[in-house]
Design a protein around this motif. Structure first.
Motif, PDB file in Angstrom:
ATOM      1  N   GLY A  34     -27.225 -38.662  88.720  1.00 57.79           N
ATOM      2  CA  GLY A  34     -27.877 -39.494  88.124  1.00 57.79           C
ATOM      3  C   GLY A  34     -27.928 -40.996  88.876  1.00 57.79           C
ATOM      4  N   GLN A  35     -27.372 -40.814  90.302  1.00 60.16           N
ATOM      5  CA  GLN A  35     -27.418 -41.966  91.175  1.00 60.16           C
ATOM      6  C   GLN A  35     -28.781 -42.481  91.469  1.00 60.16           C
ATOM      7  OE1 GLN A  35     -24.593 -41.089  94.170  1.00 60.16           O
ATOM      8  NE2 GLN A  35     -22.920 -40.825  92.995  1.00 60.16           N
ATOM      9  N   ASP A  36     -29.652 -41.830  91.631  1.00 60.49           N
ATOM     10  CA  ASP A  36     -31.191 -42.486  92.119  1.00 60.49           C
ATOM     11  C   ASP A  36     -31.410 -43.352  91.314  1.00 60.49           C
ATOM     12  OD1 ASP A  36     -31.512 -40.548  94.126  1.00 60.49           O
ATOM     13  OD2 ASP A  36     -32.258 -39.199  92.748  1.00 60.49           O
ATOM     14  N   PRO A  37     -31.882 -44.764  92.064  1.00 58.63           N
ATOM     15  CA  PRO A  37     -32.282 -46.037  91.180  1.00 58.63           C
ATOM     16  C   PRO A  37     -33.278 -45.793  90.366  1.00 58.63           C
ATOM     17  CG  PRO A  37     -32.623 -46.272  93.349  1.00 58.63           C
ATOM     18  CD  PRO A  37     -31.753 -44.667  93.284  1.00 58.63           C
ATOM     19  N   ARG A  38     -33.410 -46.217  89.241  1.00 48.25           N
ATOM     20  CA  ARG A  38     -34.697 -46.331  88.553  1.00 48.25           C
ATOM     21  C   ARG A  38     -35.723 -47.298  89.116  1.00 48.25           C
ATOM     22  NH1 ARG A  38     -30.869 -47.503  83.520  1.00 48.25           N
ATOM     23  NH2 ARG A  38     -31.607 -49.497  84.712  1.00 48.25           N
ATOM     24  N   TYR A  68     -35.815 -52.060  90.871  1.00 43.97           N
ATOM     25  CA  TYR A  68     -36.591 -52.788  91.824  1.00 43.97           C
ATOM     26  C   TYR A  68     -37.738 -52.929  91.937  1.00 43.97           C
ATOM     27  CZ  TYR A  68     -37.689 -48.033  93.347  1.00 43.97           C
ATOM     28  OH  TYR A  68     -38.172 -46.657  93.209  1.00 43.97           O
ATOM     29  N   SER A  69     -38.471 -52.781  90.834  1.00 44.93           N
ATOM     30  CA  SER A  69     -40.118 -52.948  90.936  1.00 44.93           C
ATOM     31  C   SER A  69     -40.202 -54.562  90.643  1.00 44.93           C
ATOM     32  CB  SER A  69     -40.766 -52.508  89.454  1.00 44.93           C
ATOM     33  OG  SER A  69     -40.227 -53.116  88.196  1.00 44.93           O
ATOM     34  N   LEU A  82     -29.530 -56.061  95.688  1.00 45.60           N
ATOM     35  CA  LEU A  82     -28.891 -55.629  96.699  1.00 45.60           C
ATOM     36  C   LEU A  82     -29.267 -54.234  96.812  1.00 45.60           C
ATOM     37  CD1 LEU A  82     -27.120 -56.026  99.543  1.00 45.60           C
ATOM     38  CD2 LEU A  82     -25.202 -55.305  98.147  1.00 45.60           C
ATOM     39  N   LEU A  83     -30.207 -53.987  97.703  1.00 46.01           N
ATOM     40  CA  LEU A  83     -30.790 -52.653  97.932  1.00 46.01           C
ATOM     41  C   LEU A  83     -30.263 -51.980  99.165  1.00 46.01           C
ATOM     42  CD1 LEU A  83     -33.333 -54.673  97.313  1.00 46.01           C
ATOM     43  CD2 LEU A  83     -34.044 -52.812  96.269  1.00 46.01           C
ATOM     44  N   TRP A  84     -30.164 -50.397  99.208  1.00 49.93           N
ATOM     45  CA  TRP A  84     -29.926 -49.926 100.520  1.00 49.93           C
ATOM     46  C   TRP A  84     -30.788 -48.677 100.729  1.00 49.93           C
ATOM     47  CZ3 TRP A  84     -26.458 -50.634  96.568  1.00 49.93           C
ATOM     48  CH2 TRP A  84     -25.792 -49.323  95.710  1.00 49.93           C
ATOM     49  N   PHE A  85     -30.754 -48.481 102.030  1.00 48.36           N
ATOM     50  CA  PHE A  85     -31.758 -47.444 102.430  1.00 48.36           C
ATOM     51  C   PHE A  85     -31.118 -46.489 103.443  1.00 48.36           C
ATOM     52  CE2 PHE A  85     -34.080 -51.199 100.842  1.00 48.36           C
ATOM     53  CZ  PHE A  85     -35.214 -50.442 100.094  1.00 48.36           C
ATOM     54  N   LYS A  86     -31.804 -45.552 103.973  1.00 52.19           N
ATOM     55  CA  LYS A  86     -31.070 -44.700 105.019  1.00 52.19           C
ATOM     56  C   LYS A  86     -31.176 -45.207 106.162  1.00 52.19           C
ATOM     57  CE  LYS A  86     -30.564 -39.840 106.294  1.00 52.19           C
ATOM     58  NZ  LYS A  86     -30.708 -38.560 105.911  1.00 52.19           N
ATOM     59  N   GLY A 113     -30.326 -46.832  96.648  1.00 48.18           N
ATOM     60  CA  GLY A 113     -29.443 -47.812  95.515  1.00 48.18           C
ATOM     61  C   GLY A 113     -29.816 -49.055  95.157  1.00 48.18           C
ATOM     62  N   VAL A 114     -29.462 -49.613  94.307  1.00 52.46           N
ATOM     63  CA  VAL A 114     -29.626 -50.894  93.968  1.00 52.46           C
ATOM     64  C   VAL A 114     -28.653 -51.598  93.095  1.00 52.46           C
ATOM     65  CG1 VAL A 114     -31.250 -52.415  92.635  1.00 52.46           C
ATOM     66  CG2 VAL A 114     -32.300 -50.381  93.681  1.00 52.46           C
ATOM     67  N   VAL A 115     -28.000 -52.583  93.410  1.00 52.96           N
ATOM     68  CA  VAL A 115     -27.256 -53.390  92.555  1.00 52.96           C
ATOM     69  C   VAL A 115     -28.085 -54.623  92.394  1.00 52.96           C
ATOM     70  CG1 VAL A 115     -25.054 -54.629  92.538  1.00 52.96           C
ATOM     71  CG2 VAL A 115     -25.193 -52.522  93.593  1.00 52.96           C
ATOM     72  N   ASN A 116     -27.957 -54.991  90.609  1.00 54.84           N
ATOM     73  CA  ASN A 116     -28.294 -56.562  90.388  1.00 54.84           C
ATOM     74  C   ASN A 116     -27.096 -57.322  90.622  1.00 54.84           C
ATOM     75  OD1 ASN A 116     -29.302 -58.693  89.069  1.00 54.84           O
ATOM     76  ND2 ASN A 116     -29.959 -57.593  87.281  1.00 54.84           N
ATOM     77  N   VAL A 117     -27.359 -58.308  91.408  1.00 52.37           N
ATOM     78  CA  VAL A 117     -26.117 -59.157  91.750  1.00 52.37           C
ATOM     79  C   VAL A 117     -25.868 -60.046  90.494  1.00 52.37           C
ATOM     80  CG1 VAL A 117     -26.374 -59.243  94.113  1.00 52.37           C
ATOM     81  CG2 VAL A 117     -27.386 -60.869  92.699  1.00 52.37           C
TER      82      VAL A 117
END
Length: 162
Positions: free
Chosen positions: A10-14, A18-19, A55-59, A73-77
């Motif tokens: 369940g690690q994929d961001p919803r 990030y919408s 804070l979003l990350w990509f390959k 991944g996404v983190v809401n700061v």
């Protein structure tokens, strides 16, 4: 294999995480960081984007360059508590950590300057996007002092018409 693991845990961001964030356009900060995995503690180099309190990350940068891109991944700061150096914890140069109430994430920057720039940018975003006091939570000390003087602890003046 990694995508399968991410889906299973369940690690994929919803999408709602990030919408509305146009991460592909004019980010507040973007660049390479190496992030420690949440479950399997390996280190992966990822392209990070800080934008609108996320804070979003990509390959890689090309994975973050279009409207249809999906972050890894996404983190809401706004949910973050601290961001600070972590060389003493990890025993690695240019390390820093980002803590939420639920976990602590560790990162490696390419240089001490990059580390400081990321800490400053994320710290600013935490302050800007964290929950601030709502108007009704602000204590009006003058009104409370006057009300106590007039004998009403609720802040309402004693009034014979009540």
């Amino acid at each position: 294999m990694e995508d399968l693991w991410r889906s299973a845990t369940g690690q994929d961001p919803r999408p709602e995480d990030y919408s509305g964030i146009e991460f592909w356009s004019n980010p507040e900060r973007s660049g390479w960081l190496t992030k420690q995995g949440d479950y399997i503690k390996t280190w992966r180099r990822r392209w990070f984007v800080l934008k609108q309190g996320k804070l979003l990350w990509f390959k890689d940068p090309s994975s973050a360059s279009s409207r249809s891109a999906v972050p890894r991944g996404v983190v809401n700061v706004a949910n973050c508590l601290t961001v600070k150096g972590a060389e003493d914890v990890l025993h690695r140069p240019s390390a820093f950590e980002l803590s939420t109430p639920h976990n602590t994430m560790f990162f490696l920057a390419d240089s001490d300057k990059e580390k400081e720039d990321w800490i400053n940018s994320i710290g600013r975003a935490i302050v800007q996007h964290s929950r601030s006091l709502a108007d009704n939570e602000v204590v009006d000390y003058d009104n409370n002092r006057n009300a106590a003087r007039d004998g009403d602890v609720d802040g309402n003046k004693n009034d014979a018409t009540r």
